[in-house]
Design a protein around this motif. Sequence first.
Motif, short mmCIF file in Angstrom:
data_model
loop_
_atom_site.label_atom_id
_atom_site.label_comp_id
_atom_site.label_asym_id
_atom_site.label_seq_id
_atom_site.Cartn_x
_atom_site.Cartn_y
_atom_site.Cartn_z
N GLN A 81 -10.21 -0.34 10.53
CA GLN A 81 -11.24 1.07 10.30
C GLN A 81 -10.41 2.00 9.65
OE1 GLN A 81 -14.60 0.83 11.08
NE2 GLN A 81 -14.68 2.69 9.86
N ALA A 82 -9.20 2.36 10.03
CA ALA A 82 -8.43 3.54 9.67
C ALA A 82 -8.22 3.52 8.30
CB ALA A 82 -7.36 3.84 10.70
N THR A 83 -7.78 2.07 8.04
CA THR A 83 -7.29 1.82 6.64
C THR A 83 -8.51 1.93 5.70
OG1 THR A 83 -5.59 0.27 7.37
CG2 THR A 83 -6.26 0.05 4.97
N LEU A 84 -9.60 1.56 6.07
CA LEU A 84 -11.08 1.35 5.06
C LEU A 84 -11.40 2.79 4.93
CD1 LEU A 84 -11.99 -0.76 3.42
CD2 LEU A 84 -13.57 -1.19 5.25
N ALA A 85 -11.29 3.74 6.00
CA ALA A 85 -12.18 4.86 6.11
C ALA A 85 -12.03 5.66 4.46
CB ALA A 85 -11.54 5.67 7.19
N PRO A 86 -10.91 5.79 4.06
CA PRO A 86 -11.00 6.67 2.78
C PRO A 86 -11.90 6.12 1.66
CG PRO A 86 -8.98 6.44 3.56
CD PRO A 86 -9.56 5.49 4.64
N LEU A 87 -12.19 4.70 1.77
CA LEU A 87 -13.03 4.08 0.65
C LEU A 87 -14.56 4.00 1.03
CD1 LEU A 87 -10.77 1.06 0.05
CD2 LEU A 87 -10.81 3.21 -1.17
N LEU A 88 -14.93 4.51 2.28
CA LEU A 88 -16.31 4.18 2.64
C LEU A 88 -17.38 5.53 2.25
CD1 LEU A 88 -15.84 2.86 6.13
CD2 LEU A 88 -16.29 1.60 4.24
N LEU A 114 0.76 -1.19 0.10
CA LEU A 114 -0.03 -0.07 0.04
C LEU A 114 1.04 1.40 -0.05
CD1 LEU A 114 -2.87 1.15 0.05
CD2 LEU A 114 -2.79 1.07 2.53
N ALA A 115 1.80 1.12 0.87
CA ALA A 115 2.76 2.39 0.85
C ALA A 115 3.38 2.73 -0.69
CB ALA A 115 3.89 2.21 1.72
N GLU A 116 3.69 1.59 -1.39
CA GLU A 116 4.17 1.76 -2.76
C GLU A 116 3.18 2.36 -3.58
OE1 GLU A 116 5.65 -2.15 -3.76
OE2 GLU A 116 7.41 -1.92 -2.18
N SER A 117 1.92 1.74 -3.59
CA SER A 117 0.79 2.22 -4.50
C SER A 117 -0.56 1.99 -3.76
CB SER A 117 1.09 1.40 -5.82
OG SER A 117 -0.17 1.93 -6.55
N ASP A 118 -1.14 3.02 -3.57
CA ASP A 118 -2.26 3.17 -2.79
C ASP A 118 -3.69 2.98 -3.71
OD1 ASP A 118 -4.46 3.70 -1.42
OD2 ASP A 118 -3.91 5.46 -0.42
N THR A 119 -3.93 1.74 -3.78
CA THR A 119 -5.02 1.12 -4.78
C THR A 119 -6.31 0.99 -3.95
OG1 THR A 119 -4.34 -0.85 -5.02
CG2 THR A 119 -3.32 0.58 -6.65
N LEU A 120 -7.19 0.79 -4.64
CA LEU A 120 -8.66 0.17 -3.99
C LEU A 120 -8.27 -1.11 -3.57
CD1 LEU A 120 -11.51 -0.05 -3.48
CD2 LEU A 120 -11.80 -0.54 -5.81
N GLU A 121 -7.73 -2.11 -4.44
CA GLU A 121 -7.62 -3.40 -4.01
C GLU A 121 -6.65 -3.54 -3.02
OE1 GLU A 121 -7.65 -2.46 -6.99
OE2 GLU A 121 -9.24 -3.15 -7.85
N ARG A 122 -5.61 -2.88 -2.86
CA ARG A 122 -4.39 -3.00 -1.76
C ARG A 122 -4.96 -2.53 -0.51
NH1 ARG A 122 1.50 -1.60 -4.80
NH2 ARG A 122 1.24 -3.51 -6.10
N ARG A 123 -5.78 -1.39 -0.45
CA ARG A 123 -6.22 -0.73 0.68
C ARG A 123 -7.31 -1.85 1.31
NH1 ARG A 123 -5.82 3.99 3.39
NH2 ARG A 123 -4.43 4.62 2.00
N ALA A 124 -8.20 -2.42 0.63
CA ALA A 124 -9.03 -3.19 1.11
C ALA A 124 -8.58 -4.44 1.44
CB ALA A 124 -10.26 -3.52 -0.01
N GLY A 161 -7.32 -9.32 14.21
CA GLY A 161 -7.82 -8.81 15.64
C GLY A 161 -7.34 -7.39 15.84
N ARG A 162 -7.20 -6.74 14.85
CA ARG A 162 -6.82 -5.23 14.87
C ARG A 162 -7.84 -4.28 14.22
NH1 ARG A 162 -0.67 -6.62 12.90
NH2 ARG A 162 -0.78 -4.51 12.16
N PRO A 163 -9.17 -4.32 14.85
CA PRO A 163 -10.46 -3.64 13.91
C PRO A 163 -10.18 -2.06 13.96
CG PRO A 163 -11.04 -4.29 16.39
CD PRO A 163 -9.57 -4.84 15.93
N GLU A 164 -9.42 -1.48 14.93
CA GLU A 164 -9.24 -0.03 14.87
C GLU A 164 -8.14 0.38 13.76
OE1 GLU A 164 -8.61 -1.91 17.56
OE2 GLU A 164 -10.11 -1.34 18.74
N GLU A 165 -7.16 -0.41 13.41
CA GLU A 165 -6.19 -0.14 12.36
C GLU A 165 -7.19 -0.42 11.15
OE1 GLU A 165 -2.70 -2.44 12.56
OE2 GLU A 165 -2.55 -2.18 14.82
#
Length: 262
Positions: free
Chosen positions: A123-130, A97-107, A117-121
């Motif tokens: 949520q933060a990763t997915l937030a821009p796509l929601l 994701l750091a190399e290329s921020d795409t929909l598939e990589r972020r999801a 078991g890291r739901p907060e992380e």
Amino acid sequence: MDIPGLFNNYGWLLGLFGVLNIICLVHAVVTRQGALWIVFLALNLFLGGFIATLFYTFMVLLPNLQGSRRAATQAVQRGVEAIKPLDVRVREAQQALAESDTLERRAELANLQARAGRPEEAQATLAPLLSGIYADDPVVLLSAAQLDLAQGNPAGAEARLSRVDLRTSAATRTRTLTLLALAQEQQGKPEADHTYREASQGATTEEPRARHAAYLIGQGRTEDARAVLEALEKSERQASPLYRKQEREWFALASELRRKLG
């Protein structure tokens, strides 16, 4: 060019075209390429021609074989990824994701973080796509639904999953119905049984059957659970080593459930 003379001097070439014609004809029948191709190739074989064979080879056969090889390669790559430890996959997904921020990589990263078991992380990763143009994308909806389940919000997950187009792909259909059954199960809805069965039909993973067996045991339906577990055991026996490793989580769950039933 004297074509008849060429074939008279090189009889092996005529034989080669004959074999290729048979291969093309069988391929056309098996893959249902249409009546015209089948007729042309059959006449070509009967009359000893080669024009239709050459056209079919370069227009249909070779492109089809190339596509099959790509699909097989992708399947192997998915299998190799699936057998890596989860923490390793999370780190690799973060680097990608750091190399290329795409929909598939972020999801993908959000999915792995939720599974770890890291739901907060997640949520933060997915937030821009929601919100915005990606809000209704199947990849985003599935990732968000998985996160809803991890955070104890099955009703929210069910609402998202109802918006996914099941015709997108077999993998999307399997994942959507499996998560939907989980959401229904967590809400105590009886239709979870039917949804698990539907998810298991043509599934691309053993997850829906393993989860269905666990659900049936929880409902006290041990005989129904045994039938599902027997099918899973048969699938494990017949599986390739790579597929067995790829699905080891669900085969292990099935084994545990069989021990529980005695």
